[in-house]
Scaffold this motif. Structure first.
Motif, PDB file in Angstrom:
ATOM      1  N   ASN A 156      -2.600   6.752   0.330  1.00  0.00           N
ATOM      2  CA  ASN A 156      -2.044   5.610  -0.184  1.00  0.00           C
ATOM      3  C   ASN A 156      -0.933   5.809  -1.152  1.00  0.00           C
ATOM      4  O   ASN A 156      -0.450   5.042  -1.883  1.00  0.00           O
ATOM      5  CB  ASN A 156      -3.394   5.088  -0.886  1.00  0.00           C
ATOM      6  CG  ASN A 156      -4.369   4.163  -0.272  1.00  0.00           C
ATOM      7  OD1 ASN A 156      -3.771   3.851   0.809  1.00  0.00           O
ATOM      8  ND2 ASN A 156      -5.393   4.509  -0.749  1.00  0.00           N
ATOM      9  N   ASP A 206      -2.640  12.245   0.283  1.00  0.00           N
ATOM     10  CA  ASP A 206      -3.286  10.908  -0.093  1.00  0.00           C
ATOM     11  C   ASP A 206      -2.542   9.958   0.582  1.00  0.00           C
ATOM     12  O   ASP A 206      -1.291   9.522   0.084  1.00  0.00           O
ATOM     13  CB  ASP A 206      -2.840  10.699  -1.681  1.00  0.00           C
ATOM     14  CG  ASP A 206      -3.399   9.315  -2.031  1.00  0.00           C
ATOM     15  OD1 ASP A 206      -4.048   8.485  -1.320  1.00  0.00           O
ATOM     16  OD2 ASP A 206      -3.550   8.936  -3.348  1.00  0.00           O
ATOM     17  N   LYS A 258      -0.501  -3.552  -2.230  1.00  0.00           N
ATOM     18  CA  LYS A 258      -1.616  -3.139  -2.799  1.00  0.00           C
ATOM     19  C   LYS A 258      -1.290  -2.026  -3.802  1.00  0.00           C
ATOM     20  O   LYS A 258      -1.805  -2.011  -5.100  1.00  0.00           O
ATOM     21  CB  LYS A 258      -3.039  -2.567  -1.869  1.00  0.00           C
ATOM     22  CG  LYS A 258      -3.665  -3.748  -1.287  1.00  0.00           C
ATOM     23  CD  LYS A 258      -4.931  -3.285  -0.731  1.00  0.00           C
ATOM     24  CE  LYS A 258      -5.533  -4.691   0.024  1.00  0.00           C
ATOM     25  NZ  LYS A 258      -5.862  -4.155   1.356  1.00  0.00           N
ATOM     26  N   HIS A 259      -0.331  -0.946  -3.552  1.00  0.00           N
ATOM     27  CA  HIS A 259      -0.308   0.320  -4.170  1.00  0.00           C
ATOM     28  C   HIS A 259       1.141   0.245  -4.945  1.00  0.00           C
ATOM     29  O   HIS A 259       1.094   1.150  -5.881  1.00  0.00           O
ATOM     30  CB  HIS A 259      -0.592   1.321  -3.480  1.00  0.00           C
ATOM     31  CG  HIS A 259      -1.865   1.281  -2.810  1.00  0.00           C
ATOM     32  ND1 HIS A 259      -3.372   1.442  -3.401  1.00  0.00           N
ATOM     33  CD2 HIS A 259      -2.498   1.278  -1.497  1.00  0.00           C
ATOM     34  CE1 HIS A 259      -4.255   1.605  -2.707  1.00  0.00           C
ATOM     35  NE2 HIS A 259      -3.779   1.182  -1.432  1.00  0.00           N
TER      36      HIS A 259
HETATM   37  C1  LIG Z   1      -6.525   3.201   0.220  1.00  0.00           C
HETATM   38  O1  LIG Z   1      -6.472   2.127  -0.252  1.00  0.00           O
HETATM   39  C2  LIG Z   1      -7.256   1.219   0.751  1.00  0.00           C
HETATM   40  C3  LIG Z   1      -7.245  -0.211   0.225  1.00  0.00           C
HETATM   41  O2  LIG Z   1      -6.523  -0.440  -1.132  1.00  0.00           O
HETATM   42  C4  LIG Z   1      -8.667   1.452   0.227  1.00  0.00           C
HETATM   43  O3  LIG Z   1      -9.532   0.881   1.218  1.00  0.00           O
HETATM   44  C5  LIG Z   1      -8.997   3.172   0.588  1.00  0.00           C
HETATM   45  O4  LIG Z   1     -10.151   3.498   0.234  1.00  0.00           O
HETATM   46  C6  LIG Z   1      -7.819   3.904  -0.235  1.00  0.00           C
HETATM   47  N1  LIG Z   1      -7.921   5.283   0.337  1.00  0.00           N
HETATM   48  C7  LIG Z   1      -7.812   6.555  -0.480  1.00  0.00           C
HETATM   49  C8  LIG Z   1      -7.881   7.687   0.038  1.00  0.00           C
HETATM   50  O5  LIG Z   1      -7.966   6.336  -1.694  1.00  0.00           O
END
Ligand SMILES: *[C@@H]1O[C@H](CO)[C@@H](O)[C@H](O)[C@H]1NC(C)=O
Ligand SMILES: *[C@@H]1O[C@H](CO)[C@@H](O)[C@H](O)[C@H]1NC(C)=O
Ligand SMILES: *[C@@H]1O[C@H](CO)[C@@H](O)[C@H](O)[C@H]1NC(C)=O
Length: 476
Positions: free
Chosen positions: A362, A360, A380-381
């Motif tokens: 993120n 993952d 963001k995360h």
């Molecule tokens: C990761 O975060 C971004 C922005 O917050 C989002 O656009 C993207 O879909 C996310 N990717 C996953 C694999 O969850």
């Protein structure tokens, strides 16, 4: 009754169910003795004993030691709510799970695994013996648990040196910052003690466990080796090897693997690793391959035929089951037990409930992330311990104990005073979440950029040098 040392199987061996007429009678095999007791009573007794052991540790600060102390590794965990409402944490080489936002309860883990806490006395001693300020991972309890570290230092003080062994499972090309923790620390140990190091890349393990081809696993091993080399290891003191390459080229290594295989039963690995009848036989014998580098004569090009050189393994605590097995086998095949230094887990951006996942993007900061990606991911995360509004935050303050940005700073910010001030200011509300995140971003961006620059310098030729079996420079 003779005890099997260290397997700690007193409580763990299989329950055989035999149905006789209408009643169910359970035979519980406790170590070598069999006694007839109903299952519920056994469970209750086990729970009580576990609790007593924890209480003993809390009261005395020491581990309870008997002839063969019980293992909680393979036991059904006590799922009743603990005093603080937290469930038992799950920690094994493939899973780490806790429901607590502060992360895994490491003091409990020390009791469960029967290891020892790295206390201030040990940190001071390492400082004295090494003649260097202890690494921030030691100062801050990130390496928090050990086995036999005092023995390693005793010997070192008597001019008896040791070697380091650590490793990585190359499951993909992408490594994240959490993967660097054992390597950053191992590099420090290599520098301050001036000792040789072997690094095992378990491409065979990844092939056995994951849906990947052998070629991919081997390629990931070589790619990961570049990131590992970029941590600054001394080529004259470091041997990096892929199991797929080295197993076939070193008769001495394979001989040790076979010796270990002969001294561990299926029941034992089943108890430790939770293998089932449907696991392939490659998995069942793999622990012997991770154990073999703990013995110096697995590397004749480095240590000749010497089998008595002490090994020290810095690793994350989830790898401990492999080395508990290794330490049990060692004296039975005439080798010294490896010593260990265990680190905590690196939390996912989303919170300390799990460790990061390479799948993952993120969930973590990757070594390939750009400064902009780092900024976005943190903003963001990264799970925040702050309050919902600025007003509330100023009034009540934030909680650094669950704040992932603060946790990451404890891993990577070198200055102790600055870190302490950040903690105080965040807790008092003087420092806002956005400001804390900015500090983390500004710490990570140059760190990752510098890593990427060092990695670019690592050529195929350099990788080949590190991965060629050869003598290393050291004095023992
Ligand atoms: C990761 O975060 C971004 C922005 O917050 C989002 O656009 C993207 O879909 C996310 N990717 C996953 C694999 O969850
Ligand atoms: C260890 O080596 C140093 C330097 O060679 C020497 O001065 C010292 O006496 C030795 N110590 C022991 C315990 O052998
Ligand atoms: C490694 O050893 C070689 C040959 O002795 C030497 O030229 C080189 O500078 C050494 N490299 C390091 C990083 O110490």
């Amino acid at each position: 009754m003779s005890c099997i040392p260290n397997w700690e199987q007193e409580w763990t061996l299989p329950y055989y169910l035999i149905l006789l007429g209408f009643s169910c009678i359970c035979i519980c095999v406790l170590s070598d003795s069999s006694i007839w007791v109903p299952q519920a009573e056994i469970d209750a007794a086990v729970k009580l004993l576990l609790k007593l052991k924890v209480d003993y540790k809390q009261m005395t600060g020491q581990d309870y030691k008997a002839g063969c102390p019980p293992s909680e590794n393979s036991i059904a965990p006590d799922n009743g709510p603990a005093a603080d409402g937290a469930d038992e944490d799950t920690v094994d080489p493939w899973n780490v799970a806790t429901t607590n936002a502060k992360g895994v309860d490491y003091d409990k883990l020390i009791v469960r695994f029967g290891s020892n806490k790295i206390d201030q006395e040990l940190v001071d001693r390492i400082e004295k013996v090494a003649g260097q300020t202890p690494h921030r991972f030691l100062r801050r309890g990130i390496f928090f648990s050990h086995r036999d570290m005092h023995q390693v230092l005793d010997a070192y003080e008597k001019n008896k040196s040791f070697y380091l062994y650590t490793g990585r499972g190359p499951s993909s090309e992408a490594m994240h910052v959490g993967h660097l923790i054992p390597f950053i620390f191992t590099k420090w140990l290599q520098d301050v003690f001036d000792i040789p190091l072997v690094i095992q890349l378990t491409d065979d393990e990844k092939y056995l466990w994951k849906d990947l081809t052998l070629e991919d696993c081997h390629r990931f091993a070589v790619e990961n080796a570049k990131d590992i080399i970029a941590c600054g290891f001394d080529v004259n003191k470091t041997f990096i090897f892929s199991d797929l390459d080295y197993m076939g080229s070193s008769p001495e290594f394979y001989r040790n693997v076979v010796k270990i295989q002969k001294h561990v039963t299926y029941n034992q690995v089943k108890g430790i690793f939770g293998f089932t009848d449907s696991d392939c036989i490659g998995k069942i014998s793999f622990p012997a391959i991770q154990a073999a580098p703990s013995f110096s004569n697995s590397f004749p090009q480095i240590f000749g035929s010497r089998k008595d050189i002490q090994c020290l393994i810095p690793c994350a605590i989830d790898q401990d089951p492999y080395f508990r097995m290794t330490r049990d086998v060692a004296p039975r095949i005439g080798y010294p037990k490896p010593a260990l230094l265990h680190s905590t887990f690196f939390p996912a951006l989303q919170g300390a409930q799990t460790k990061m996942s390479a799948s993952d993007a993120n969930s973590s900061i990757f070594l390939t992330d750009t400064p902009k990606q780092i900024k976005n991911k943190v903003n963001k995360h990264a799970f925040s311990g702050g309050k919902d509004t600025v007003e509330e935050h100023r009034k009540y303050g934030g909680n650094p104990d669950v704040d992932v940005s603060f946790m990451y700073l404890t891993f990577f910010l070198e200055d102790d005073e600055q870190l302490e001030k950040i903690k105080q200011d965040y807790a008092s509300g003087a420092l806002l979440t956005g400001e804390l995140k900015k500090m983390l971003i500004e710490t990570l961006q140059p760190m990752i950029t510098q890593h990427q620059e060092r990695r670019k310098q690592v050529t195929d030729e350099t990788v080949k040098q590190f991965m060629t079996p050869r003598p290393l420079n050291f004095k023992l």
